[in-house]
Scaffold this motif. Sequence first.
Motif, mmCIF file in Angstrom:
data_model
loop_
_atom_site.group_PDB
_atom_site.id
_atom_site.type_symbol
_atom_site.label_atom_id
_atom_site.label_comp_id
_atom_site.label_asym_id
_atom_site.label_seq_id
_atom_site.Cartn_x
_atom_site.Cartn_y
_atom_site.Cartn_z
ATOM 1 N N ARG A 115 0.830 -1.208 0.000
ATOM 2 C CA ARG A 115 0.000 0.000 0.000
ATOM 3 C C ARG A 115 0.867 1.261 0.000
ATOM 4 O O ARG A 115 0.554 2.246 -0.670
ATOM 5 N N GLU A 116 1.962 1.206 0.765
ATOM 6 C CA GLU A 116 2.849 2.376 0.804
ATOM 7 C C GLU A 116 3.503 2.615 -0.550
ATOM 8 O O GLU A 116 3.649 3.757 -0.994
ATOM 9 N N ILE A 117 3.909 1.532 -1.222
ATOM 10 C CA ILE A 117 4.495 1.662 -2.563
ATOM 11 C C ILE A 117 3.471 2.253 -3.528
ATOM 12 O O ILE A 117 3.778 3.162 -4.311
ATOM 13 N N LEU A 118 2.239 1.749 -3.470
ATOM 14 C CA LEU A 118 1.179 2.258 -4.339
ATOM 15 C C LEU A 118 0.954 3.746 -4.109
ATOM 16 O O LEU A 118 0.842 4.530 -5.063
ATOM 17 N N GLY A 119 0.887 4.139 -2.844
ATOM 18 C CA GLY A 119 0.678 5.548 -2.537
ATOM 19 C C GLY A 119 1.831 6.413 -2.983
ATOM 20 O O GLY A 119 1.633 7.510 -3.519
ATOM 21 N N LYS A 120 3.057 5.950 -2.775
ATOM 22 C CA LYS A 120 4.227 6.738 -3.149
ATOM 23 C C LYS A 120 4.333 6.887 -4.672
ATOM 24 O O LYS A 120 4.654 7.963 -5.169
ATOM 25 N N GLN A 121 4.069 5.819 -5.399
ATOM 26 C CA GLN A 121 4.138 5.897 -6.866
ATOM 27 C C GLN A 121 3.112 6.881 -7.405
ATOM 28 O O GLN A 121 3.421 7.713 -8.275
ATOM 29 N N ASN A 122 1.886 6.817 -6.924
ATOM 30 C CA ASN A 122 0.851 7.728 -7.399
ATOM 31 C C ASN A 122 1.092 9.150 -6.923
ATOM 32 O O ASN A 122 0.757 10.118 -7.633
ATOM 33 N N ASP A 123 1.672 9.310 -5.750
ATOM 34 C CA ASP A 123 1.995 10.631 -5.235
ATOM 35 C C ASP A 123 2.975 11.342 -6.167
ATOM 36 O O ASP A 123 2.820 12.530 -6.482
ATOM 37 N N ARG A 124 4.000 10.607 -6.615
ATOM 38 C CA ARG A 124 4.994 11.212 -7.508
ATOM 39 C C ARG A 124 4.382 11.609 -8.843
ATOM 40 O O ARG A 124 4.655 12.690 -9.370
ATOM 41 N N VAL A 125 3.542 10.741 -9.408
ATOM 42 C CA VAL A 125 2.918 11.063 -10.702
ATOM 43 C C VAL A 125 1.945 12.227 -10.548
ATOM 44 O O VAL A 125 1.894 13.135 -11.396
ATOM 45 N N ALA A 126 1.177 12.233 -9.452
ATOM 46 C CA ALA A 126 0.182 13.290 -9.254
ATOM 47 C C ALA A 126 0.852 14.652 -9.083
ATOM 48 O O ALA A 126 0.352 15.664 -9.593
ATOM 49 N N LEU A 127 1.987 14.715 -8.377
ATOM 50 C CA LEU A 127 2.697 15.989 -8.240
ATOM 51 C C LEU A 127 3.210 16.472 -9.589
ATOM 52 O O LEU A 127 3.212 17.682 -9.865
ATOM 53 N N SER A 128 3.655 15.550 -10.433
ATOM 54 C CA SER A 128 4.113 15.944 -11.765
ATOM 55 C C SER A 128 2.958 16.489 -12.601
ATOM 56 O O SER A 128 3.103 17.505 -13.296
ATOM 57 N N VAL A 129 1.817 15.805 -12.539
ATOM 58 C CA VAL A 129 0.649 16.270 -13.296
ATOM 59 C C VAL A 129 0.173 17.625 -12.772
ATOM 60 O O VAL A 129 -0.257 18.498 -13.546
ATOM 61 N N SER A 130 0.293 17.825 -11.466
ATOM 62 C CA SER A 130 -0.171 19.084 -10.878
ATOM 63 C C SER A 130 0.621 20.276 -11.399
ATOM 64 O O SER A 130 0.097 21.401 -11.447
ATOM 65 N N GLY A 140 -7.773 5.189 -1.107
ATOM 66 C CA GLY A 140 -7.080 6.462 -0.903
ATOM 67 C C GLY A 140 -6.730 7.169 -2.190
ATOM 68 O O GLY A 140 -6.523 8.392 -2.205
ATOM 69 N N LEU A 141 -6.675 6.416 -3.299
ATOM 70 C CA LEU A 141 -6.369 7.039 -4.580
ATOM 71 C C LEU A 141 -7.489 7.971 -5.031
ATOM 72 O O LEU A 141 -7.247 8.895 -5.827
ATOM 73 N N LEU A 142 -8.708 7.743 -4.556
ATOM 74 C CA LEU A 142 -9.815 8.639 -4.899
ATOM 75 C C LEU A 142 -9.531 10.044 -4.380
ATOM 76 O O LEU A 142 -9.781 11.039 -5.072
ATOM 77 N N LEU A 143 -9.004 10.137 -3.151
ATOM 78 C CA LEU A 143 -8.641 11.443 -2.600
ATOM 79 C C LEU A 143 -7.397 11.990 -3.272
ATOM 80 O O LEU A 143 -7.316 13.186 -3.582
ATOM 81 N N LEU A 144 -6.414 11.119 -3.501
ATOM 82 C CA LEU A 144 -5.144 11.563 -4.079
ATOM 83 C C LEU A 144 -5.350 12.202 -5.445
ATOM 84 O O LEU A 144 -4.835 13.291 -5.718
ATOM 85 N N TRP A 145 -6.094 11.517 -6.315
ATOM 86 C CA TRP A 145 -6.313 12.036 -7.656
ATOM 87 C C TRP A 145 -7.528 12.960 -7.725
ATOM 88 O O TRP A 145 -7.681 13.709 -8.689
ATOM 89 N N GLY A 146 -8.376 12.891 -6.690
ATOM 90 C CA GLY A 146 -9.561 13.750 -6.691
ATOM 91 C C GLY A 146 -9.201 15.225 -6.685
ATOM 92 O O GLY A 146 -9.837 16.041 -7.377
ATOM 93 N N GLY A 147 -8.155 15.590 -5.919
ATOM 94 C CA GLY A 147 -7.742 16.988 -5.880
ATOM 95 C C GLY A 147 -7.233 17.467 -7.220
ATOM 96 O O GLY A 147 -7.517 18.603 -7.650
ATOM 97 N N VAL A 148 -6.467 16.621 -7.914
ATOM 98 C CA VAL A 148 -5.955 16.987 -9.243
ATOM 99 C C VAL A 148 -7.107 17.151 -10.232
ATOM 100 O O VAL A 148 -7.141 18.108 -11.027
ATOM 101 N N LEU A 149 -8.054 16.207 -10.174
ATOM 102 C CA LEU A 149 -9.190 16.287 -11.098
ATOM 103 C C LEU A 149 -10.071 17.494 -10.808
ATOM 104 O O LEU A 149 -10.569 18.156 -11.734
ATOM 105 N N LEU A 150 -10.253 17.814 -9.511
ATOM 106 C CA LEU A 150 -11.045 19.001 -9.172
ATOM 107 C C LEU A 150 -10.366 20.272 -9.642
ATOM 108 O O LEU A 150 -11.024 21.198 -10.133
ATOM 109 N N LEU A 151 -9.038 20.347 -9.505
ATOM 110 C CA LEU A 151 -8.314 21.524 -9.981
ATOM 111 C C LEU A 151 -8.414 21.631 -11.500
ATOM 112 O O LEU A 151 -8.575 22.734 -12.052
#
Length: 553
Positions: A461-476, A528-539
Motif C-alpha cells: 500500500r505504501e508503494i502504491l501511494g508513493k508511486q501515485n503521489d509522484r505522478v500526481a505531483l508531476s501532473v499538478s 485512498g487514490l480517490l482522494l489523491l487524484w480527486g484533488g488533481v481532477l477538481l483543480l
Amino acid sequence: MARPQPILLWTSIFWELARTVVVTAAVLVSVIAFAATIKPLADGRLGPLDAIKYTLLAIPPMLAYALPFAGCFASSLVYYRLSTDNEFVAAASGGVSHRSLLLPAAALGLVLFVGMTALSDQVIPRFLQTMRLMITEDIAKLLATNINRGQSVDLKKYLVYADRAQRIEVDPASGASSAVVLARPAVLERDPNGNVVSEGTASRATIWLFPQPSQGDTGPTTRLAMRFEDFVSKDAKTGLVTGRTLPVSLTVPATLADDPKFLRSDELRALHTRPERMNWIDQRRRQLATEIARERAVEEFERSLSVAGSFTLLDSAGRQVVVSGRSLQNGPGRAWTVVPRGEFATVDVLRGSDAGAGVRHSGRSVILAPDFSEDPTAAGGMLLRLELRDAGSAALGSDRGETTKRERLTIGSLRAPQSQADRLLKMTSLELLVEGDTMQDSSTIRVITSELRRELADLDREILGKQNDRVALSVSCLVMLLTGAVTALRFSKSLPLTVYLWSFFPALLCVITIAGGQQLTHAQGWSGLLLLWGGVLLLAAYTFWMYVTVRRH
C-alpha cells in the motif's frame, strides 16, 4: 489561405513564463530548503558547514513542492500583465483565440511535467538518501550526540546511558570504521517483551563500529561491539550482584532502507518481489526463518529421543552436548521441558568431544529454550540454551566421582548440528510464507506469518501511494500552470493579489489532497487514490470552468 500562427507571440510568452518560473522557484526552494535545515541544526546533528551542505542538498527534493506553486504564480503574473496591457485584446483583434494564447503555458507545463517526473523518479530519492546519510547514518556521531545531551541509546535489547561520550580514532587495520568511548556507562538488559533482565555499570566502555557488506537486497549494515571495564551487574529477579560482562554485539540495519521514499521508481517496483530491502520486512523474515528452523529442530530432537533416548547439540566451541531423556513437552513461553526416563530420574547432559570426556551435568528439571543472550544473527539466528534446576556436575572419566551441586545451571549458545536455518534465511519472504503455511500447528509461526503478511500488505500500500503521489505531483505542475494563466485572464480587471489568491487556494487544496491521499492509500489501499487524484481532477475541472467562462466573454 491558412492563417499564420503567432509563433513570435508564443515564443515571447513561453520565455517570459520560463524566466518567471525559474526566479520564483529559486526563491521558494531556497526558503523551504533552509527551513528543512533548521531542525537538524538545532538538534546538534549538523555543524555550520554541514548545514550549508545540507541546505544545498535539500534544494532538489524541495522542488517537488516549489515547482507547482512557482508555475502557478508565474503564469498568473505573466498572463495578468499581458492582459492588463491589453496585449490579449490586440491578439484577439488579429484573430488569435484564447485557446491559442494558452498554448505557451501548456507547453511549459509539459516541460515541467517531464522535469518533475525525472526529479521524482531518479534525482530526488538520491538527494534524500544523501541528506539522511548526513544526519543519521554516522552512527558514531549520533551515539555521542545523544549521550552528551543526556539521552539514552537504544541498542535492541540493551538500553545504554553514560555521563559523556567521545569519538576516538581507530586503527584502520582493526576493520572498525569508528569508535566511541563512554564514561561511567549504565546498561539495562531487556528480554524480547521489554522487561528488564539485568542492569550493570562500568567505569568505562568502548563501542566499535564495523561496517558490513550488503547481503542480497538488504543493503549494508553496521556491527556494534562493546567492551566494558570494571563491570558490575545485578540480576533483576534474584538481585545477585556479579561481574558478568554483557556480550553486547549487535547488527544495526542500514537506515537508508527504512523508508520507500528514499528509493527510485525502479527500486520501488522491485520491492514487490524483493520486499526484504526494507529492514522491518527483513527482520520479520529472519524471525520467521528462525522459528521454522527451531520448530523443525525440536521435531528432530523429539524423534531422536523416541528412537535413541537422546539428542545432540553443539556449543560455541563445536563440542557436543548430548541431552538424554524420554520426550519433549511444551513448556512456558517458547520453551520445551525435557521429560526424564523415570519418574524421579535425572536428565543427563554429556558435555565433551566424546562420551568419555568432558562434564556430565544432571538435573531434575531441564528446559530447552531460545537463547537471546547473544547477537540473534549469530549461528543462523537460531541459538538455544539449556536450563537445569537442582543440577549436579561431575567430570567424566574421574575416579573420585566428586559432584558439584548448584541450584541452577545454564548452558547457552547451543545450536542444532543439522540446522535448516542457513537454508531458510536465504529464502525470500514470499517463499518463507509458503514454508510457514505448512506449519500452522505452531501458534508462534502462525502469529509471525500473520504479522509478515500484514507488513507486506502495508508495504504494498505504501508503494502504491508513493508511486501515485509522484505522478500526481508531476501532473499538478501542468494543471497549476494552466490554472494560473486562465485565472489571470478571467480576473484581468482585479488586483494582482486577488488573481493569485483565486489560483493559489485551489492549487494548495490540490497539494493537500495529494499528500492526504498518499497517507490514506498507505492506510487503506486503493480507496485512498480517490482522494489523491480527486484533488488533481477538481483543480483540472476548476481550470476548465474558468476557461469556459473566459471564452464565453
